[in-house]
Design a protein around this motif. Structure first.
Motif, PDB file in Angstrom:
ATOM      1  N   ARG A   1       4.365   1.012  -5.601  1.00 51.89           N
ATOM      2  CA  ARG A   1       4.641   1.692  -4.329  1.00 51.89           C
ATOM      3  C   ARG A   1       3.347   2.035  -3.594  1.00 51.89           C
ATOM      4  NH1 ARG A   1       9.592   6.023  -4.357  1.00 51.89           N
ATOM      5  NH2 ARG A   1      11.141   4.809  -5.508  1.00 51.89           N
ATOM      6  N   LEU A   2       2.405   2.648  -4.301  1.00 55.35           N
ATOM      7  CA  LEU A   2       1.193   3.126  -3.649  1.00 55.35           C
ATOM      8  C   LEU A   2       0.288   1.976  -3.216  1.00 55.35           C
ATOM      9  CD1 LEU A   2       0.504   6.187  -5.945  1.00 55.35           C
ATOM     10  CD2 LEU A   2       1.032   6.286  -3.507  1.00 55.35           C
ATOM     11  N   LEU A   3       0.139   0.966  -4.074  1.00 53.59           N
ATOM     12  CA  LEU A   3      -0.718  -0.158  -3.711  1.00 53.59           C
ATOM     13  C   LEU A   3      -0.149  -0.910  -2.510  1.00 53.59           C
ATOM     14  CD1 LEU A   3      -1.627  -1.560  -7.257  1.00 53.59           C
ATOM     15  CD2 LEU A   3      -3.091  -0.199  -5.749  1.00 53.59           C
ATOM     16  N   ARG A   4       1.139  -1.133  -2.505  1.00 51.50           N
ATOM     17  CA  ARG A   4       1.741  -1.890  -1.403  1.00 51.50           C
ATOM     18  C   ARG A   4       1.786  -1.073  -0.114  1.00 51.50           C
ATOM     19  NH1 ARG A   4       6.476  -5.345  -4.646  1.00 51.50           N
ATOM     20  NH2 ARG A   4       5.092  -5.909  -6.379  1.00 51.50           N
ATOM     21  N   ALA A   5       1.891   0.255  -0.242  1.00 58.46           N
ATOM     22  CA  ALA A   5       1.907   1.109   0.944  1.00 58.46           C
ATOM     23  C   ALA A   5       0.544   1.180   1.617  1.00 58.46           C
ATOM     24  CB  ALA A   5       2.368   2.520   0.567  1.00 58.46           C
ATOM     25  N   ALA A   6      -0.516   0.758   0.930  1.00 60.25           N
ATOM     26  CA  ALA A   6      -1.866   0.815   1.502  1.00 60.25           C
ATOM     27  C   ALA A   6      -2.033  -0.155   2.665  1.00 60.25           C
ATOM     28  CB  ALA A   6      -2.909   0.509   0.424  1.00 60.25           C
ATOM     29  N   GLY A   7      -1.224  -1.187   2.727  1.00 58.70           N
ATOM     30  CA  GLY A   7      -1.386  -2.181   3.790  1.00 58.70           C
ATOM     31  C   GLY A   7      -2.593  -3.070   3.566  1.00 58.70           C
ATOM     32  N   THR A   8      -2.992  -3.208   2.310  1.00 56.32           N
ATOM     33  CA  THR A   8      -4.133  -4.049   1.938  1.00 56.32           C
ATOM     34  C   THR A   8      -3.619  -5.400   1.480  1.00 56.32           C
ATOM     35  OG1 THR A   8      -5.417  -2.111   1.269  1.00 56.32           O
ATOM     36  CG2 THR A   8      -6.135  -4.239   0.411  1.00 56.32           C
ATOM     37  N   THR A   9      -4.145  -6.460   2.067  1.00 55.44           N
ATOM     38  CA  THR A   9      -3.671  -7.797   1.732  1.00 55.44           C
ATOM     39  C   THR A   9      -4.611  -8.530   0.786  1.00 55.44           C
ATOM     40  OG1 THR A   9      -4.723  -8.698   3.718  1.00 55.44           O
ATOM     41  CG2 THR A   9      -2.414  -8.026   3.890  1.00 55.44           C
ATOM     42  N   ARG A  10      -5.885  -8.092   0.711  1.00 52.87           N
ATOM     43  CA  ARG A  10      -6.865  -8.723  -0.168  1.00 52.87           C
ATOM     44  C   ARG A  10      -7.658  -7.646  -0.883  1.00 52.87           C
ATOM     45  NH1 ARG A  10      -6.717 -11.509   4.696  1.00 52.87           N
ATOM     46  NH2 ARG A  10      -5.971 -13.648   4.485  1.00 52.87           N
ATOM     47  N   TRP A  11      -7.785  -7.816  -2.181  1.00 50.10           N
ATOM     48  CA  TRP A  11      -8.451  -6.830  -3.034  1.00 50.10           C
ATOM     49  C   TRP A  11      -9.553  -7.529  -3.823  1.00 50.10           C
ATOM     50  CZ3 TRP A  11      -5.835  -1.962  -3.053  1.00 50.10           C
ATOM     51  CH2 TRP A  11      -4.537  -1.980  -2.545  1.00 50.10           C
ATOM     52  N   PHE A  12     -10.754  -6.983  -3.812  1.00 49.80           N
ATOM     53  CA  PHE A  12     -11.854  -7.520  -4.605  1.00 49.80           C
ATOM     54  C   PHE A  12     -12.111  -6.546  -5.752  1.00 49.80           C
ATOM     55  CE2 PHE A  12     -13.925  -9.577  -0.584  1.00 49.80           C
ATOM     56  CZ  PHE A  12     -12.810 -10.396  -0.444  1.00 49.80           C
ATOM     57  N   LEU A  13     -11.801  -6.970  -6.980  1.00 50.66           N
ATOM     58  CA  LEU A  13     -11.876  -6.099  -8.146  1.00 50.66           C
ATOM     59  C   LEU A  13     -13.179  -6.287  -8.913  1.00 50.66           C
ATOM     60  CD1 LEU A  13      -8.835  -5.620  -7.598  1.00 50.66           C
ATOM     61  CD2 LEU A  13      -8.486  -5.692 -10.082  1.00 50.66           C
ATOM     62  N   ASP A  14     -13.887  -5.185  -9.126  1.00 56.38           N
ATOM     63  CA  ASP A  14     -15.019  -5.159 -10.050  1.00 56.38           C
ATOM     64  C   ASP A  14     -14.435  -5.106 -11.451  1.00 56.38           C
ATOM     65  OD1 ASP A  14     -17.150  -4.558 -11.714  1.00 56.38           O
ATOM     66  OD2 ASP A  14     -17.600  -2.622 -10.768  1.00 56.38           O
TER      67      ASP A  14
ATOM     68  N   ALA B   1      -2.501  -8.324  -8.988  1.00 59.15           N
ATOM     69  CA  ALA B   1      -1.927  -9.049  -7.854  1.00 59.15           C
ATOM     70  C   ALA B   1      -0.411  -8.877  -7.798  1.00 59.15           C
ATOM     71  CB  ALA B   1      -2.288 -10.525  -7.943  1.00 59.15           C
ATOM     72  N   GLU B   2       0.228  -8.859  -8.964  1.00 58.16           N
ATOM     73  CA  GLU B   2       1.677  -8.676  -9.004  1.00 58.16           C
ATOM     74  C   GLU B   2       2.060  -7.277  -8.530  1.00 58.16           C
ATOM     75  OE1 GLU B   2       5.434  -8.965 -12.142  1.00 58.16           O
ATOM     76  OE2 GLU B   2       3.383  -9.360 -12.821  1.00 58.16           O
ATOM     77  N   LEU B   3       1.316  -6.266  -8.990  1.00 59.45           N
ATOM     78  CA  LEU B   3       1.602  -4.901  -8.573  1.00 59.45           C
ATOM     79  C   LEU B   3       1.381  -4.715  -7.076  1.00 59.45           C
ATOM     80  CD1 LEU B   3      -0.034  -2.797 -11.446  1.00 59.45           C
ATOM     81  CD2 LEU B   3       2.410  -2.929 -10.917  1.00 59.45           C
ATOM     82  N   ALA B   4       0.265  -5.263  -6.581  1.00 61.36           N
ATOM     83  CA  ALA B   4      -0.139  -5.030  -5.198  1.00 61.36           C
ATOM     84  C   ALA B   4       0.493  -5.996  -4.209  1.00 61.36           C
ATOM     85  CB  ALA B   4      -1.660  -5.118  -5.083  1.00 61.36           C
ATOM     86  N   ALA B   5       1.055  -7.092  -4.708  1.00 60.37           N
ATOM     87  CA  ALA B   5       1.632  -8.127  -3.853  1.00 60.37           C
ATOM     88  C   ALA B   5       0.618  -8.623  -2.834  1.00 60.37           C
ATOM     89  CB  ALA B   5       2.888  -7.625  -3.153  1.00 60.37           C
ATOM     90  N   GLY B   6      -0.577  -8.930  -3.316  1.00 57.90           N
ATOM     91  CA  GLY B   6      -1.631  -9.415  -2.434  1.00 57.90           C
ATOM     92  C   GLY B   6      -2.557 -10.358  -3.160  1.00 57.90           C
TER      93      GLY B   6
END
Length: 366
Positions: free
Chosen positions: A80-93, A105-110
């Motif tokens: 819920r929280l990750l998808r509500a951010a409106g972020t389409t691309r995430w760069f993970l350290d 990616a599955e959690l964030a749908a991005g």
């Protein structure tokens, strides 16, 4: 607000915990010291902005918030929280926290890309082969392999010896066999290697600067200490990224103003300053060129941090631009261009396309 609905590229963050959390463990992840607290600006922000995402009223009490969190379970809360951010691309350290890009990616749908931490790779190589005279040949090979699936490099030299590390252009005669690299000469050589590969491969090199946890001496994390390094890399093709920056965000803004190859963000600060996010962004934009500022949350552990990074960035920048528009300091068209640049455009220009694509993402920057 002009920032509403604009897609974000979070150019630096981490994974989330995969457990349900009680109050002590939640507050431990809420702060950058040994333990955070709900009795703080970020605690207020969680209660005000995250609670409605979990079907609670704004300003829900901490006990009610954590009870609801447990009822939903960590996976539903994270999604819920990750998808509500409106972020389409995430760069993970992936050098700290989870390195499971597919699960995030599955959690964030991005879309999710990897930022490779230099120190982690070097320490893994040393653990495997020791410290032979050819050590940095092996480290370079390992970095090149990791770079095939990465969008950038990162160094935490600020934690290890400080940002005033020596500029080392040749391999040290000896390298201590450390599980945790702290030798300035070795770190200087490693960063030089990362800078050379970053320039060659088109991968930005991120630096932790500004505040962090209690393992950091903040006086050695001032980005102004990187001045000699920035001068030495100015014409190499390398993009240098100053992360977090607060309380040195004005210093970082000067460096971005002075050196065209420097990008910056105030990612870690935005969730923690809460309602004051607009003030931090205003101080940053006093001098930083609009082309040099990127969005990040630096979310780690708690998906609340990823969400608040986005929510408070949108709100803070939106309020600031409303003020500028009211004062006739900017046109609507210029304000829209500024928002798009910081939200995703500057990252698109300086980072490569993401090699890994999430389950619902497209295969291009779009």
């Amino acid at each position: 607000m002009l920032t509403d609905g604009v897609p974000l590229t979070d150019h630096h963050c981490h994974g989330v915990v995969t457990d349900d959390l009680d109050l002590p463990h939640f507050e431990e992840l809420l702060g950058e010291g040994q333990r955070g607290t709900f009795e703080s600006s970020i605690g207020l922000a969680v209660r005000r902005w995250c609670a409605p995402v979990l079907d609670l009223p704004p300003h829900a009490e901490p006990d009610d918030y954590l009870t609801r969190r447990t009822e939903l379970g960590w996976r539903e809360v994270s999604a819920r929280l990750l998808r509500a951010a409106g972020t389409t691309r995430w760069f993970l350290d992936t050098g700290f926290g989870s390195d499971d890009l597919a699960a995030f990616a599955e959690l964030a749908a991005g879309e999710v890309g990897e930022v490779v931490r230099l120190e982690q790779v070097a320490e893994q190589v040393i653990a495997e082969i020791g410290t032979p005279a050819t050590l940095f040949d092996h480290v370079e090979a390992a970095l090149r392999e990791r770079a095939r699936h990465a969008v950038g490099f990162k160094t935490i030299v600020a934690y290890r010896c400080g940002l005033d590390f020596p500029l080392v252009h040749t391999d040290p005669t000896t390298v201590a066999s450390e599980q945790r690299l702290t030798d300035p000469q070795t770190l200087g050589r490693l960063i030089g290697l990362g800078a050379r590969l970053g320039a060659e491969l088109g991968l930005p090199l991120q630096f932790h600067t500004g505040f962090g946890d209690t393992d950091l001496r903040s006086t050695r994390a001032d980005p102004l200490l990187l001045t000699d390094f920035l001068r030495s890399t100015a014409d190499t093709g390398l993009t240098v990224v100053l992360l977090y920056c607060w309380p040195f965000h004005r210093n970082a803004a000067y460096l971005a103003h002075a050196y065209p190859h420097v990008l910056m963000d105030v990612g870690l600060a935005i969730p923690y300053v809460g309602h004051r996010s607009s003030a931090v962004l205003a101080e940053t934009l006093e001098l930083a060129p609009f082309r040099s500022l990127c969005y990040s949350s630096d979310g780690y552990g708690l998906p609340e941090l990823h969400y608040l990074g986005a929510k408070l960035w949108r709100r803070g920048l939106g309020l600031l631009l409303d003020e500028w528009l009211a004062a006739d300091a900017i046109t609507v068209a210029d304000a829209e261009r500024l928002v798009a640049a910081v939200a995703h455009g500057n990252a698109k220009q300086h980072y490569p396309p993401i090699p890994y694509h999430g389950p619902t993402s497209s295969t291009h920057w779009g």
